[in-house]
Design a protein around this motif. Structure first.
Motif: not given
Length: 503
Positions: A165-174
């Protein structure tokens, strides 16, 4: 269903070299994952993207360096490098073939990395409206936009929605930017990562990260409890009433656009302060903003306005087993907010009252003791519905579909149902500066963030979040699927309302 491990014995005695054909991890998709996978097969509906604009040294973004970072992330989060094998509508599996060496891991990562000389808008438009980037064989992809001799870059992280989900995307980008700023050797980090998981047969994990349905706390399995859960779910669904929707049009090819507004840091601080003074978050205020903007867009306000949003289920999940320390999994449910459409002329007090109504409804959805059971029922229903529709779509494509025969007996008259139509979906990401640890990558200056997904015809989703100290509103919608003037009036009304009520 528990994850499946398939292993084929090898004649090799070298424990440090694991052939991909000799050790494959598999597991079936859960209901929630299947409900996203099946509609994605033809044209990539719901394929996610996260765009980040930033400035850094050209050497930091050297292709070889970025490939190393991407390879490390794909080792840490194996679903990014997995494939999907669909044997039947009820038998769809993730299949992960671990890299047989560090070089193999790097080669696999490099094959899903692309550099383009395109602007942010060109990158996003190509992903949303061009040929599908992802596939059953390629569940994630990394695109870097760069201009020659420029220190301005654009990053597009692409992943299917059934991966996470979106949280996974943002954690991955960080994590991506954190690794990119590492002073230690990225080659050494990659070697250690591969050795930790796949360097020895005695240490190899035996399963892939589990689906949402097995991560949720277990429920009583008796028929009585199952019946109670079903009645509760259906009762809750029956209370959802909404009669407002954008005028639609058909017959045109889908074209998703993403108009975006950002408010500067000082204005954003004032907005957050005012929301706090009225006892709500910016997320609750966004429901009220949409409510007000629509009331100023439509003439008939007799029916209530219903909006939906995703519910983060990660705080509800139980501790998981080997390899489940990854954040790449799907963990969302859904809830609805229903508000009256009518607004009085003196709208200030009503606006904040509606924001508190939205907060109350959101809190009830997240805090109900029936959250787990309702999430399980929703997953089951979405999975079943997706399988029925997928089979029907496939049979229509083959020219063999036949509608169900009519019942011979006279059906009982049905009670009139209240309308149940959603005006719009809201993706409320909150304060993303709580996820991006900017101080971990001081030589990389993030400045722009846009996110969304490939939509079906007639799709619409509003994103609201704070990033780099600024509030961002982003409306992703199919401009060929709606009557143009109503969407434009709504968007203008929404922006005007933000300036009127939040500042």
């Amino acid at each position: 269903m528990p994850p499946i491990l398939r292993r084929v014995d090898s004649q090799s005695s070298d424990d440090t070299l694991v052939g991909r054909q000799n050790h494959a991890l598999e597991r079936q998709l859960g209901d929630t994952e299947a409900s996203y996978f099946l509609p994605s097969r033809e044209s990539g509906v719901n394929d996610m993207y996260l765009h980040l604009g930033f400035r850094t040294n050209v050497s930091t973004m050297a292709r070889a360096r970025v490939a190393l970072v991407w390879a490390i992330l794909r080792l840490r989060h194996p679903l990014l490098a997995a494939k999907v094998d669909m044997l039947d509508y009820n038998d769809i599996r993730f299949v992960y073939n671990p890299p047989e060496s560090v070089e193999d891991a790097l080669e696999n990562a490099a094959s899903t990395l692309e550099y383009r000389s395109q602007s942010k808008d060109e990158l996003i438009d190509a992903y949303l409206n061009g040929p599908r980037t992802l596939s059953n064989e390629r569940l994630s992809y990394l695109i870097v936009g760069s201009r020659e001799s420029s220190e301005d870059f654009d990053l597009l992280i692409c992943a299917t929605h059934f991966l996470g989900d979106g949280m996974a995307l943002h954690q991955c980008a960080n994590d991506f930017f954190g690794l990119l700023s590492e002073q230690a050797s990225l080659e050494t980090i990659l070697e250690d990562e591969w050795e930790n998981w796949w360097g020895s047969k005695t240490k190899m994990p035996s399963q892939l990260p589990e689906p949402l349905e097995t991560r949720l706390p277990p429920l009583p399995r008796s028929k009585f409890h199952q019946a109670v859960r079903r009645v509760d779910f259906e009762t809750a669904q029956s209370k959802l009433i909404g009669g407002q929707s954008f005028p639609r049009r058909s017959g045109h090819a889908r074209k998703t656009v993403v108009p975006t507004t950002s408010f500067d840091g000082d204005k954003t601080k004032a907005m957050l302060k005012k929301c706090k003074a009225h006892g709500v978050s910016i997320s609750a205020a966004l429901f009220s903003l949409c409510n007000y903007a629509w009331a100023r867009t439509v003439d008939d306000r007799s029916q209530p306005t219903m909006m939906y949003s995703a519910l983060n289920l990660r705080p509800t999940l139980t501790a998981s087993a080997a390899l489940n320390d990854t954040y790449w999994f799907l963990a969302i449910g859904y809830f609805n907010v229903v508000l009256p459409t009518f607004f009085p002329e003196e709208a200030e007090k009503t606006f904040w009252h509606r924001a508190r109504m939205a907060k109350s409804q959101s809190t009830r959805a997240a805090k109900t003791p029936m959250l787990v059971s309702r999430s399980m029922e929703m997953a089951r229903e979405r999975g079943e519905r997706a399988r029925v529709w997928a089979r029907e779509d496939d049979e229509k494509a083959l020219g063999i579909w036949k509608p169900s025969p009519p019942h011979n007996q006279q059906p009982e008259p049905k009670k009139a149902k209240a309308p149940c139509v959603c005006l719009i979906g809201l993706s409320l990401l909150g304060n993303l500066d709580g996820i991006y640890k900017h101080d971990r990558f001081p030589h990389i200056k993030l400045h722009t963030l846009t996110t969304g997904s490939r939509q079906r015809a007639g799709g619409m989703l509003l994103f609201g979040y704070t990033f780099c100290g600024k509030l961002w509103l982003s409306l992703g919608y199919d401009e060929n699927g709606f009557e143009t003037s109503s969407v434009q009036r709504f968007w203008n009304n929404l922006n005007n309302a933000a300036d009127t009520f939040l500042v």
